[in-house]
Design a protein around this motif. Structure first.
Motif, PDB file in Angstrom:
ATOM      1  N   VAL A 184      -1.548  17.176  -1.241  1.00  0.00           N
ATOM      2  CA  VAL A 184      -2.127  16.433  -0.118  1.00  0.00           C
ATOM      3  C   VAL A 184      -2.392  17.395   1.029  1.00  0.00           C
ATOM      4  O   VAL A 184      -1.501  18.131   1.470  1.00  0.00           O
ATOM      5  N   ILE A 185      -3.623  17.387   1.511  1.00  0.00           N
ATOM      6  CA  ILE A 185      -4.060  18.299   2.569  1.00  0.00           C
ATOM      7  C   ILE A 185      -4.169  17.581   3.912  1.00  0.00           C
ATOM      8  O   ILE A 185      -3.858  18.141   4.964  1.00  0.00           O
ATOM      9  N   GLN A 186      -4.626  16.332   3.878  1.00  0.00           N
ATOM     10  CA  GLN A 186      -4.723  15.538   5.108  1.00  0.00           C
ATOM     11  C   GLN A 186      -4.287  14.113   4.812  1.00  0.00           C
ATOM     12  O   GLN A 186      -4.726  13.502   3.844  1.00  0.00           O
ATOM     13  N   PHE A 187      -3.406  13.611   5.675  1.00  0.00           N
ATOM     14  CA  PHE A 187      -2.852  12.265   5.539  1.00  0.00           C
ATOM     15  C   PHE A 187      -3.082  11.544   6.861  1.00  0.00           C
ATOM     16  O   PHE A 187      -2.594  11.988   7.900  1.00  0.00           O
ATOM     17  N   GLU A 188      -3.828  10.468   6.819  1.00  0.00           N
ATOM     18  CA  GLU A 188      -4.162   9.725   8.036  1.00  0.00           C
ATOM     19  C   GLU A 188      -3.639   8.294   7.894  1.00  0.00           C
ATOM     20  O   GLU A 188      -3.923   7.613   6.915  1.00  0.00           O
ATOM     21  N   SER A 189      -2.853   7.855   8.876  1.00  0.00           N
ATOM     22  CA  SER A 189      -2.207   6.546   8.823  1.00  0.00           C
ATOM     23  C   SER A 189      -2.430   5.826  10.147  1.00  0.00           C
ATOM     24  O   SER A 189      -2.141   6.370  11.214  1.00  0.00           O
ATOM     25  N   HIS A 190      -2.944   4.591  10.073  1.00  0.00           N
ATOM     26  CA  HIS A 190      -3.323   3.830  11.261  1.00  0.00           C
ATOM     27  C   HIS A 190      -2.578   2.500  11.339  1.00  0.00           C
ATOM     28  O   HIS A 190      -2.421   1.812  10.329  1.00  0.00           O
ATOM     29  N   PHE A 191      -2.167   2.137  12.549  1.00  0.00           N
ATOM     30  CA  PHE A 191      -1.846   0.757  12.909  1.00  0.00           C
ATOM     31  C   PHE A 191      -2.655   0.447  14.163  1.00  0.00           C
ATOM     32  O   PHE A 191      -2.208   0.683  15.291  1.00  0.00           O
ATOM     33  N   ASP A 192      -3.861  -0.044  13.975  1.00  0.00           N
ATOM     34  CA  ASP A 192      -4.762  -0.325  15.094  1.00  0.00           C
ATOM     35  C   ASP A 192      -4.994  -1.827  15.219  1.00  0.00           C
ATOM     36  O   ASP A 192      -5.046  -2.551  14.220  1.00  0.00           O
ATOM     37  N   ARG A 193      -5.144  -2.267  16.461  1.00  0.00           N
ATOM     38  CA  ARG A 193      -5.354  -3.684  16.748  1.00  0.00           C
ATOM     39  C   ARG A 193      -6.377  -3.819  17.854  1.00  0.00           C
ATOM     40  O   ARG A 193      -6.689  -2.842  18.548  1.00  0.00           O
ATOM     41  N   PHE A 194      -6.869  -5.029  18.031  1.00  0.00           N
ATOM     42  CA  PHE A 194      -7.746  -5.287  19.174  1.00  0.00           C
ATOM     43  C   PHE A 194      -7.120  -6.394  20.009  1.00  0.00           C
ATOM     44  O   PHE A 194      -7.259  -7.578  19.728  1.00  0.00           O
ATOM     45  N   LEU A 202      -8.947   0.135   9.012  1.00  0.00           N
ATOM     46  CA  LEU A 202      -8.480   1.304   8.273  1.00  0.00           C
ATOM     47  C   LEU A 202      -6.970   1.424   8.373  1.00  0.00           C
ATOM     48  O   LEU A 202      -6.406   1.425   9.465  1.00  0.00           O
ATOM     49  N   ARG A 203      -6.323   1.551   7.215  1.00  0.00           N
ATOM     50  CA  ARG A 203      -4.867   1.721   7.193  1.00  0.00           C
ATOM     51  C   ARG A 203      -4.480   3.141   6.774  1.00  0.00           C
ATOM     52  O   ARG A 203      -3.702   3.804   7.450  1.00  0.00           O
ATOM     53  N   PHE A 204      -5.003   3.613   5.639  1.00  0.00           N
ATOM     54  CA  PHE A 204      -4.703   4.959   5.170  1.00  0.00           C
ATOM     55  C   PHE A 204      -5.986   5.664   4.744  1.00  0.00           C
ATOM     56  O   PHE A 204      -6.893   5.039   4.178  1.00  0.00           O
ATOM     57  N   ASP A 238       0.826  -1.211   0.000  1.00  0.00           N
ATOM     58  CA  ASP A 238       0.000   0.000   0.000  1.00  0.00           C
ATOM     59  C   ASP A 238       0.860   1.262   0.000  1.00  0.00           C
ATOM     60  O   ASP A 238       0.565   2.236  -0.698  1.00  0.00           O
ATOM     61  N   PHE A 239       1.945   1.259   0.767  1.00  0.00           N
ATOM     62  CA  PHE A 239       2.774   2.466   0.821  1.00  0.00           C
ATOM     63  C   PHE A 239       3.507   2.708  -0.491  1.00  0.00           C
ATOM     64  O   PHE A 239       3.631   3.861  -0.935  1.00  0.00           O
ATOM     65  N   LEU A 240       4.009   1.653  -1.123  1.00  0.00           N
ATOM     66  CA  LEU A 240       4.641   1.832  -2.427  1.00  0.00           C
ATOM     67  C   LEU A 240       3.662   2.440  -3.426  1.00  0.00           C
ATOM     68  O   LEU A 240       4.018   3.311  -4.224  1.00  0.00           O
ATOM     69  N   THR A 241       2.409   1.978  -3.377  1.00  0.00           N
ATOM     70  CA  THR A 241       1.382   2.503  -4.271  1.00  0.00           C
ATOM     71  C   THR A 241       1.100   3.968  -3.970  1.00  0.00           C
ATOM     72  O   THR A 241       1.035   4.813  -4.874  1.00  0.00           O
ATOM     73  N   LEU A 242       0.932   4.278  -2.694  1.00  0.00           N
ATOM     74  CA  LEU A 242       0.633   5.651  -2.297  1.00  0.00           C
ATOM     75  C   LEU A 242       1.784   6.589  -2.649  1.00  0.00           C
ATOM     76  O   LEU A 242       1.561   7.710  -3.149  1.00  0.00           O
ATOM     77  N   ARG A 243       3.006   6.145  -2.429  1.00  0.00           N
ATOM     78  CA  ARG A 243       4.170   6.972  -2.765  1.00  0.00           C
ATOM     79  C   ARG A 243       4.193   7.273  -4.262  1.00  0.00           C
ATOM     80  O   ARG A 243       4.498   8.402  -4.681  1.00  0.00           O
ATOM     81  N   ARG A 244       3.860   6.272  -5.068  1.00  0.00           N
ATOM     82  CA  ARG A 244       3.814   6.485  -6.517  1.00  0.00           C
ATOM     83  C   ARG A 244       2.725   7.487  -6.899  1.00  0.00           C
ATOM     84  O   ARG A 244       2.960   8.410  -7.704  1.00  0.00           O
ATOM     85  N   LEU A 245       1.535   7.322  -6.320  1.00  0.00           N
ATOM     86  CA  LEU A 245       0.428   8.217  -6.659  1.00  0.00           C
ATOM     87  C   LEU A 245       0.731   9.662  -6.283  1.00  0.00           C
ATOM     88  O   LEU A 245       0.470  10.595  -7.058  1.00  0.00           O
ATOM     89  N   ILE A 246       1.294   9.859  -5.086  1.00  0.00           N
ATOM     90  CA  ILE A 246       1.629  11.216  -4.659  1.00  0.00           C
ATOM     91  C   ILE A 246       2.731  11.786  -5.546  1.00  0.00           C
ATOM     92  O   ILE A 246       2.687  12.952  -5.959  1.00  0.00           O
ATOM     93  N   GLY A 247       3.720  10.956  -5.873  1.00  0.00           N
ATOM     94  CA  GLY A 247       4.792  11.420  -6.743  1.00  0.00           C
ATOM     95  C   GLY A 247       4.313  11.808  -8.128  1.00  0.00           C
ATOM     96  O   GLY A 247       4.861  12.728  -8.760  1.00  0.00           O
ATOM     97  N   GLN A 248       3.284  11.121  -8.610  1.00  0.00           N
ATOM     98  CA  GLN A 248       2.709  11.428  -9.925  1.00  0.00           C
ATOM     99  C   GLN A 248       1.763  12.626  -9.883  1.00  0.00           C
ATOM    100  O   GLN A 248       1.332  13.090 -10.943  1.00  0.00           O
ATOM    101  N   GLY A 249       1.434  13.096  -8.677  1.00  0.00           N
ATOM    102  CA  GLY A 249       0.498  14.203  -8.546  1.00  0.00           C
ATOM    103  C   GLY A 249      -0.945  13.806  -8.733  1.00  0.00           C
ATOM    104  O   GLY A 249      -1.811  14.682  -8.926  1.00  0.00           O
ATOM    105  N   ALA A 250      -1.238  12.494  -8.643  1.00  0.00           N
ATOM    106  CA  ALA A 250      -2.598  12.024  -8.912  1.00  0.00           C
ATOM    107  C   ALA A 250      -3.618  12.576  -7.926  1.00  0.00           C
ATOM    108  O   ALA A 250      -4.787  12.771  -8.279  1.00  0.00           O
TER     109      ALA A 250
END
Length: 344
Positions: A145-155, A234-236, A129-141
């Protein structure tokens, strides 16, 4: 094995067994020669015939060891890394780099003095997912970016008696380095850090909730880790001036390694849960579609380490970037303790 760099792995707990040993084994140019462990049977169950030694000093007496990988509890990272560097070895340190920024800088200084390389195992730079997101942001797709939310949540509502949950440790030490490193790769150091930590589970000794905001001029980066989230998929959630990108579910490589699947197996790194990409169209309308992720690539880290030592490539996680992660970790601790925003 002529031409191969000998690797010594210090520690054979979760990090050493699940992540480092299999990835070292898959890396061209590296061979795992020795493991430091007080439980040889545990090592031999996975790695029959592997040389097992009782301590770091014994490992460093072995001239066949070129690279030392530190996969021990956090409090030992700096001391052991410095000892290995002074003994003339290159070093990989599992995250977090050290307990404090001062200790991390001491490791970096020891590497400079010894003329050896040190790097930190920020493996989630190579999540699908991060490789994909890095590519999309780098391409300006997504536009700006105004808000970036990143989660590592568990139960995990029950506190477990393990060092990661003892006093002085906690969810931010464990998962925060991943969240911070990914954010800094994309956006660099923030202007300010605002953090809130809490112990929410009965009997907890260290924070099991962390909510940290990295403040940039327009951008807000929200990093969240919790052990009390029954719906924790939820991850990103990333929002820009041209669109949004939402991802649920974790990269599959960790679970594959836990299950004993080796890198290179069919389907390695393929995340079968697509993201949702919403793009702004004509008339400000928004169109949403499923967007598959690029393959994840944890083996790229140790391939990069081997190339770095051979002089054929850059450090896969430059020490200056690992130091910046420590700056944000330290600023977040101060922010939570003092109830104010802190510059890293």
């Amino acid at each position: 094995m002529a031409g191969m760099l000998g690797v010594g792995l210090v520690g054979y707990g979760l990090a050493g067994r699940v992540f480092h040993a299999p990835l070292i084994g898959a890396a061209p140019g590296l061979t795992l020669r020795s493991v430091v462990s007080r439980d040889p049977a545990k090592v031999w169950a996975d790695l029959p015939g592997m040389q097992v030694v009782p301590d770091l000093a014994t490992l460093l007496d072995d001239d066949a060891i070129d690279l030392v990988v530190i996969a021990t509890p956090d409090a030992l990272h700096a001391e052991q890394a410095i000892a290995a560097l002074r003994a003339g070895r290159h070093v990989v340190v599992d995250k977090p780099f050290a307990l404090t920024l001062v200790d991390a800088q001491s490791v970096a200084d020891a590497a400079d003095a010894a003329g050896r390389s040190v790097t930190v195992f920020h493996n989630r730079r190579w999540d699908a997912d991060f490789l994909t997101l890095r590519r999309l942001i780098g391409q300006g797709a997504l536009g700006e970016v105004i808000q970036f939310e990143s989660h590592f949540d568990r139960f995990r509502p029950q506190v477990i008696d393990r060092w990661r949950e003892h006093a002085g440790a906690g969810v931010w030490n464990d998962l925060g380095p991943h969240l911070i490193d990914q954010a800094l790769v994309l956006f660099g150091l923030p202007d300010r850090v605002i953090a809130d930590f809490a112990i929410q589970r009965p009997g907890g000794q260290s924070p099991d909730y962390a909510h940290v905001t990295l403040v940039y001029p327009r951008l807000r980066v929200i990093l969240h880790a919790s052990m009390m989230m029954p719906a924790s998929a939820l991850r990103f959630a990333v929002h820009g001036t041209k669109g949004s990108w939402i991802k649920h579910g974790l990269d599959p490589q960790e679970n594959a390694l836990r299950a004993g699947t080796l890198p290179g197996a069919e389907g390695w790194g393929i995340d079968r849960v697509p993201a949702h990409l919403s793009l702004v169209g004509e008339g400000a309308g928004v169109e949403t579609r499923d967007a598959p992720c690029d393959p994840g690539d944890y083996p790229a880290f140790y391939a990069g380490v081997a190339a770095m030592i051979a002089g054929d490539g850059p450090n896969p996680v430059p020490v200056s970037q690992a130091i910046d992660v420590m700056r944000v970790i330290e600023a977040s601790r101060r922010s939570a303790d003092e109830g104010r925003s802190v510059a890293p």
